[in-house]
Design a protein around this motif. Structure first.
Motif, PDB file in Angstrom:
ATOM      1  N   TRP A 189      23.766  32.461  15.124  1.00  0.00           N
ATOM      2  CA  TRP A 189      23.573  31.772  16.399  1.00  0.00           C
ATOM      3  C   TRP A 189      22.319  32.318  17.061  1.00  0.00           C
ATOM      4  N   GLY A 190      21.829  31.619  18.088  1.00  0.00           N
ATOM      5  CA  GLY A 190      20.604  32.043  18.753  1.00  0.00           C
ATOM      6  C   GLY A 190      20.742  32.021  20.255  1.00  0.00           C
ATOM      7  N   ALA A 191      20.720  33.204  20.871  1.00  0.00           N
ATOM      8  CA  ALA A 191      20.930  33.297  22.313  1.00  0.00           C
ATOM      9  C   ALA A 191      19.742  32.759  23.103  1.00  0.00           C
ATOM     10  N   VAL A 192      18.525  33.000  22.633  1.00  0.00           N
ATOM     11  CA  VAL A 192      17.341  32.586  23.396  1.00  0.00           C
ATOM     12  C   VAL A 192      17.224  31.067  23.439  1.00  0.00           C
ATOM     13  N   ASP A 193      17.304  30.423  22.275  1.00  0.00           N
ATOM     14  CA  ASP A 193      17.197  28.966  22.258  1.00  0.00           C
ATOM     15  C   ASP A 193      18.368  28.308  22.976  1.00  0.00           C
ATOM     16  N   LEU A 194      19.546  28.912  22.875  1.00  0.00           N
ATOM     17  CA  LEU A 194      20.705  28.343  23.556  1.00  0.00           C
ATOM     18  C   LEU A 194      20.531  28.409  25.067  1.00  0.00           C
ATOM     19  N   SER A 195      20.031  29.525  25.567  1.00  0.00           N
ATOM     20  CA  SER A 195      19.838  29.629  27.016  1.00  0.00           C
ATOM     21  C   SER A 195      18.773  28.641  27.499  1.00  0.00           C
ATOM     22  N   ALA A 196      17.751  28.410  26.668  1.00  0.00           N
ATOM     23  CA  ALA A 196      16.744  27.407  27.030  1.00  0.00           C
ATOM     24  C   ALA A 196      17.350  26.011  27.030  1.00  0.00           C
ATOM     25  N   SER A 197      18.216  25.737  26.057  1.00  0.00           N
ATOM     26  CA  SER A 197      18.866  24.436  25.977  1.00  0.00           C
ATOM     27  C   SER A 197      19.758  24.178  27.187  1.00  0.00           C
TER      28      SER A 197
END
Length: 296
Positions: free
Chosen positions: A156-164
């Motif tokens: 999973w990816g925390a950075v891209d998820l928070s941007a999304s």
């Protein structure tokens, strides 16, 4: 998931950085991820994919596996990435921003065609899916009750998820993940378990904080993750160490395996005053397999 597929450290390497590509195999990672997505600017996408393909043809494969992160399937780059890098025969393809288990099936079909075209052994190219990197992916995580046989892991990816999502931050004042990202991490772990593949934890971004990385790794391993993404060579050693069973764990695992072997007709056994059943044996065998695979 076969135990032989378990890899502790997945080190990302920019696909258009010739110097880093050249020295990456000697950095101690279990798997290199040659990156064509976030590490490469738009104007260098074509250059990077050819550099990666050329590098794969001459890379030392004895020390570690060589994977490639292509661009997301809904971009104009994904299929071009795949066609070019498959000529280099990567060990696997790392797919970002997957939004459904079916994305693994779609990617697998493209890979199968290229394996045939390039004379690569059928089924030899693996897939690792970034299962939660967008808000939509959180809603479809339940699709991972089964995955294509090529898929060996989920992350999973925390950075891209928070941007999304549109978050200001994915951590609180103390640096701990906030609720949406704890949920994403948990669901990735559960989805990997349900699918029978390796759970790989997301990157720890502060590569200068070795103590914080080690603690983060130990917590991930405690919860069931079997490996972690590294974004800097300095993170590889601590990750490998943290995801190795301790001497005490190995000793206990051997005792568990032995007591079950000594009592082949028993569903439950006793060891040091504690009752054990099949899940304890499964965990013990996993510990011994990891220890054997990565023994120096």
């Amino acid at each position: 998931m076969t135990q032989a597929s378990i890899m502790r450290s997945w080190l990302f390497v920019p696909g258009d950085n010739e110097k880093m590509l050249g020295k990456s195999a000697g950095l101690g990672a279990d798997a290199l991820v040659l990156d064509l997505e976030d590490a490469v600017v738009e104007s260098r996408k074509a250059v990077a994919r050819q550099m990666v393909s050329d590098h794969l043809l001459v890379a030392d494969r004895s020390a570690c596996q060589h994977w490639v992160r292509i661009n997301a399937l809904d971009t104009d780059h994904a299929l071009d990435d795949l066609r070019v890098v498959m000529a280099g025969r990567p060990d696997g393809i790392f797919l970002p921003k997957a939004e459904h288990a079916q994305d693994g099936d779609t990617l697998a079909a493209h890979i199968a065609e290229l394996e045939s075209e390039y004379g690569i052994d059928s089924g030899s190219t693996g897939i690792l899916l970034v299962a939660v990197e967008t808000s939509r992916a959180i809603l479809t995580i339940g699709s991972y009750t089964a995955v294509h046989p090529r898929v060996c892991g989920l992350t999973w990816g925390a950075v891209d998820l928070s941007a999304s999502i549109g978050a200001i931050s994915n951590t609180d004042e103390a640096g701990n993940l906030t609720a949406p990202y704890i949920h994403a991490r948990t669901m990735t772990l559960v989805a990997a378990s349900a699918s029978g593949v390796q759970a790989v934890d997301t990157a720890f971004l502060n590569f200068r904080d070795e103590a914080g990385l080690r603690q983060n790794c130990l917590e991930a391993r405690r919860d069931g993750f079997l490996g972690k993404i590294a974004i800097h060579p300095a993170q590889v050693g601590p990750i490998n160490e943290a995801f190795m069973p301790t001497a005490e764990e190995i000793e206990h695992a051997r005792a568990v395996v032995k007591v079950f072997a000594d009592n082949p007709n028993a569903g439950t056994v006793s060891l040091n005053g504690k009752m054990l059943d099949k899940p304890h044996l499964v965990q013990a065998e996993r510990i011994l397999s990891i220890a054997e695979q990565h023994a120096k």
